[in-house]
Design a protein around this motif. Structure first.
Motif, PDB file in Angstrom:
ATOM      1  N   GLU A   1     -18.184  83.661  78.444  1.00  0.00           N
ATOM      2  CA  GLU A   1     -16.998  84.632  78.765  1.00  0.00           C
ATOM      3  C   GLU A   1     -17.221  84.877  80.338  1.00  0.00           C
ATOM      4  O   GLU A   1     -18.518  84.882  80.947  1.00  0.00           O
ATOM      5  CB  GLU A   1     -16.904  85.754  77.999  1.00  0.00           C
ATOM      6  CG  GLU A   1     -16.612  85.577  76.654  1.00  0.00           C
ATOM      7  CD  GLU A   1     -16.367  86.747  75.779  1.00  0.00           C
ATOM      8  OE1 GLU A   1     -15.624  86.522  74.826  1.00  0.00           O
ATOM      9  OE2 GLU A   1     -17.315  87.715  76.083  1.00  0.00           O
ATOM     10  N   ALA A   2     -16.293  84.813  81.171  1.00  0.00           N
ATOM     11  CA  ALA A   2     -16.379  85.137  82.809  1.00  0.00           C
ATOM     12  C   ALA A   2     -17.299  86.397  82.962  1.00  0.00           C
ATOM     13  O   ALA A   2     -16.942  87.388  82.250  1.00  0.00           O
ATOM     14  CB  ALA A   2     -15.002  85.366  83.249  1.00  0.00           C
ATOM     15  N   GLY A   3     -18.127  86.227  83.632  1.00  0.00           N
ATOM     16  CA  GLY A   3     -19.082  87.646  84.217  1.00  0.00           C
ATOM     17  C   GLY A   3     -20.338  87.532  83.169  1.00  0.00           C
ATOM     18  O   GLY A   3     -21.150  88.149  83.502  1.00  0.00           O
ATOM     19  N   ALA A   4     -20.414  86.746  82.026  1.00  0.00           N
ATOM     20  CA  ALA A   4     -21.234  86.900  81.004  1.00  0.00           C
ATOM     21  C   ALA A   4     -22.669  86.121  81.525  1.00  0.00           C
ATOM     22  O   ALA A   4     -22.542  85.179  82.530  1.00  0.00           O
ATOM     23  CB  ALA A   4     -21.074  86.124  79.666  1.00  0.00           C
ATOM     24  N   GLN A   5     -23.827  86.711  81.323  1.00  0.00           N
ATOM     25  CA  GLN A   5     -24.946  85.995  81.391  1.00  0.00           C
ATOM     26  C   GLN A   5     -25.575  85.639  79.999  1.00  0.00           C
ATOM     27  O   GLN A   5     -26.063  86.495  79.318  1.00  0.00           O
ATOM     28  CB  GLN A   5     -26.056  86.730  82.325  1.00  0.00           C
ATOM     29  CG  GLN A   5     -27.392  86.218  82.112  1.00  0.00           C
ATOM     30  CD  GLN A   5     -27.830  85.621  83.903  1.00  0.00           C
ATOM     31  OE1 GLN A   5     -27.117  85.826  84.588  1.00  0.00           O
ATOM     32  NE2 GLN A   5     -29.124  85.215  83.724  1.00  0.00           N
ATOM     33  N   VAL A   6     -25.603  84.367  79.842  1.00  0.00           N
ATOM     34  CA  VAL A   6     -26.275  83.813  78.660  1.00  0.00           C
ATOM     35  C   VAL A   6     -27.500  83.206  78.588  1.00  0.00           C
ATOM     36  O   VAL A   6     -27.970  82.620  79.661  1.00  0.00           O
ATOM     37  CB  VAL A   6     -25.171  82.996  77.802  1.00  0.00           C
ATOM     38  CG1 VAL A   6     -23.817  83.996  77.605  1.00  0.00           C
ATOM     39  CG2 VAL A   6     -24.913  81.745  78.603  1.00  0.00           C
ATOM     40  N   GLU A   7     -28.124  82.658  77.535  1.00  0.00           N
ATOM     41  CA  GLU A   7     -29.183  81.911  77.407  1.00  0.00           C
ATOM     42  C   GLU A   7     -29.106  80.615  76.515  1.00  0.00           C
ATOM     43  O   GLU A   7     -28.544  80.885  75.600  1.00  0.00           O
ATOM     44  CB  GLU A   7     -30.595  82.585  76.761  1.00  0.00           C
ATOM     45  CG  GLU A   7     -30.990  83.642  77.976  1.00  0.00           C
ATOM     46  CD  GLU A   7     -32.394  84.363  77.357  1.00  0.00           C
ATOM     47  OE1 GLU A   7     -32.733  84.009  76.335  1.00  0.00           O
ATOM     48  OE2 GLU A   7     -32.881  85.055  78.164  1.00  0.00           O
TER      49      GLU A   7
ATOM     50  N   VAL B   1     -27.999  81.144  81.978  1.00  0.00           N
ATOM     51  CA  VAL B   1     -26.568  80.684  82.514  1.00  0.00           C
ATOM     52  C   VAL B   1     -25.763  81.737  82.943  1.00  0.00           C
ATOM     53  O   VAL B   1     -25.425  82.475  81.983  1.00  0.00           O
ATOM     54  CB  VAL B   1     -26.146  79.772  81.423  1.00  0.00           C
ATOM     55  CG1 VAL B   1     -24.617  79.119  81.575  1.00  0.00           C
ATOM     56  CG2 VAL B   1     -27.065  78.692  80.838  1.00  0.00           C
ATOM     57  N   ARG B   2     -24.911  81.676  84.017  1.00  0.00           N
ATOM     58  CA  ARG B   2     -24.026  82.522  84.220  1.00  0.00           C
ATOM     59  C   ARG B   2     -22.751  81.885  84.448  1.00  0.00           C
ATOM     60  O   ARG B   2     -22.485  80.964  84.740  1.00  0.00           O
ATOM     61  CB  ARG B   2     -24.364  83.142  85.817  1.00  0.00           C
ATOM     62  CG  ARG B   2     -23.575  84.205  86.268  1.00  0.00           C
ATOM     63  CD  ARG B   2     -24.181  85.081  87.428  1.00  0.00           C
ATOM     64  NE  ARG B   2     -24.260  83.772  88.722  1.00  0.00           N
ATOM     65  CZ  ARG B   2     -23.291  84.074  89.546  1.00  0.00           C
ATOM     66  NH1 ARG B   2     -22.484  84.887  89.748  1.00  0.00           N
ATOM     67  NH2 ARG B   2     -23.531  83.286  90.706  1.00  0.00           N
ATOM     68  N   VAL B   3     -21.948  82.730  83.876  1.00  0.00           N
ATOM     69  CA  VAL B   3     -20.540  82.217  83.406  1.00  0.00           C
ATOM     70  C   VAL B   3     -19.611  82.806  84.749  1.00  0.00           C
ATOM     71  O   VAL B   3     -19.574  83.880  84.673  1.00  0.00           O
ATOM     72  CB  VAL B   3     -19.716  82.560  82.268  1.00  0.00           C
ATOM     73  CG1 VAL B   3     -18.580  81.908  82.112  1.00  0.00           C
ATOM     74  CG2 VAL B   3     -20.863  82.316  81.013  1.00  0.00           C
ATOM     75  N   ILE B   4     -19.142  81.619  85.320  1.00  0.00           N
ATOM     76  CA  ILE B   4     -18.342  82.114  86.582  1.00  0.00           C
ATOM     77  C   ILE B   4     -16.891  82.124  86.497  1.00  0.00           C
ATOM     78  O   ILE B   4     -16.210  83.087  86.977  1.00  0.00           O
ATOM     79  CB  ILE B   4     -18.589  80.992  87.751  1.00  0.00           C
ATOM     80  CG1 ILE B   4     -19.880  80.808  87.847  1.00  0.00           C
ATOM     81  CG2 ILE B   4     -17.625  81.330  89.139  1.00  0.00           C
ATOM     82  CD1 ILE B   4     -20.706  81.970  88.616  1.00  0.00           C
TER      83      ILE B   4
ATOM     84  N   ARG C   1     -10.743  75.303  80.771  1.00  0.00           N
ATOM     85  CA  ARG C   1     -11.697  75.384  81.827  1.00  0.00           C
ATOM     86  C   ARG C   1     -12.820  76.262  81.651  1.00  0.00           C
ATOM     87  O   ARG C   1     -12.570  77.557  81.316  1.00  0.00           O
ATOM     88  CB  ARG C   1     -11.101  75.464  83.259  1.00  0.00           C
ATOM     89  CG  ARG C   1     -11.767  75.362  84.407  1.00  0.00           C
ATOM     90  CD  ARG C   1     -11.217  75.586  85.806  1.00  0.00           C
ATOM     91  NE  ARG C   1     -11.874  75.804  86.885  1.00  0.00           N
ATOM     92  CZ  ARG C   1     -12.011  74.758  87.801  1.00  0.00           C
ATOM     93  NH1 ARG C   1     -11.779  73.586  87.376  1.00  0.00           N
ATOM     94  NH2 ARG C   1     -12.781  75.178  88.612  1.00  0.00           N
ATOM     95  N   LEU C   2     -14.146  75.911  81.902  1.00  0.00           N
ATOM     96  CA  LEU C   2     -15.214  76.792  81.974  1.00  0.00           C
ATOM     97  C   LEU C   2     -15.992  76.516  83.194  1.00  0.00           C
ATOM     98  O   LEU C   2     -16.138  75.213  83.425  1.00  0.00           O
ATOM     99  CB  LEU C   2     -16.084  76.601  80.592  1.00  0.00           C
ATOM    100  CG  LEU C   2     -15.825  77.194  79.547  1.00  0.00           C
ATOM    101  CD1 LEU C   2     -16.512  76.554  78.364  1.00  0.00           C
ATOM    102  CD2 LEU C   2     -16.093  78.697  79.400  1.00  0.00           C
ATOM    103  N   VAL C   3     -16.574  77.414  83.894  1.00  0.00           N
ATOM    104  CA  VAL C   3     -17.671  76.945  84.935  1.00  0.00           C
ATOM    105  C   VAL C   3     -18.825  77.853  84.953  1.00  0.00           C
ATOM    106  O   VAL C   3     -18.761  79.173  84.733  1.00  0.00           O
ATOM    107  CB  VAL C   3     -16.830  77.514  86.456  1.00  0.00           C
ATOM    108  CG1 VAL C   3     -17.835  77.247  87.517  1.00  0.00           C
ATOM    109  CG2 VAL C   3     -15.514  76.566  86.465  1.00  0.00           C
ATOM    110  N   ILE C   4     -19.955  77.302  84.985  1.00  0.00           N
ATOM    111  CA  ILE C   4     -21.222  77.943  84.443  1.00  0.00           C
ATOM    112  C   ILE C   4     -22.079  77.720  86.023  1.00  0.00           C
ATOM    113  O   ILE C   4     -21.663  76.666  86.468  1.00  0.00           O
ATOM    114  CB  ILE C   4     -21.873  77.725  83.343  1.00  0.00           C
ATOM    115  CG1 ILE C   4     -22.196  76.163  83.454  1.00  0.00           C
ATOM    116  CG2 ILE C   4     -21.184  78.156  82.224  1.00  0.00           C
ATOM    117  CD1 ILE C   4     -23.268  75.765  82.430  1.00  0.00           C
TER     118      ILE C   4
END
Length: 157
Positions: free
Chosen positions: A48-54, A66-69, A76-79
């Motif tokens: 999700e936009a703004g999230a930092q995941v692993e 992984v940072r979600v841009i 669309r997804l941008v990481i």
């Protein structure tokens, strides 16, 4: 054709999945699904936009932040994630997933583009390795969504 030097390496891979965009998008955004066919060591956190995941991979042990841009479901997804051979000041590359409806929406063209690699031997090696990885991810996504099979299980170990 010009002989100007290349400033940055990037690549794009695509594949078609016999599922609607919303299902293909969800299979990438949802950590439980992603862990079943791609992140062999598990995924933590929804894209999700703004999230930092692993993301963790059995074939490359250690969790990758992984940072979600951008997240624009189901299109669309941008990481961004770390890369030693990156041209960006943040030391990351950018990965864009695009989900395009085809065949009246019954199928999806999934396109993955990764940018920001240095135009050096190390950058080329890293970009080619990730290109192979994203191509494998597309094949695994297709087989997972269409047949419920984890293509990567046992593939790397």
């Amino acid at each position: 054709m010009t002989n100007e030097p290349v400033a940055e390496l990037s690549f794009t891979v695509s594949g078609r999945v016999a599922r609607p965009c919303a299902e293909a998008y969800e299979a990438v955004a949802d950590p439980e699904q992603l862990s079943r066919y791609f992140t062999t060591g598990g995924a933590k956190g929804r894209l999700e936009a703004g999230a930092q995941v692993e993301w963790d991979f059995a074939d490359f042990p250690g969790a990758f932040p992984v940072r979600v841009i951008e997240a624009d479901p189901p299109h669309r997804l941008v990481i961004e994630w770390g890369a030693e051979a990156s041209v960006s000041k943040s030391g990351t590359t950018r990965v864009t997933f695009e989900f395009e409806p085809i065949d009246g929406g019954s199928r999806t063209l999934v396109t993955i583009t990764e940018t920001s690699w240095r135009a050096t031997p190390d950058g080329a090696k890293a970009a080619f390795g990730n290109c192979e990885g994203w191509t494998g991810m597309l094949a695994a996504l297709k087989v997972w969504l269409e047949h419920g099979i984890n293509l990567r299980e046992g593939f790397y170990r």
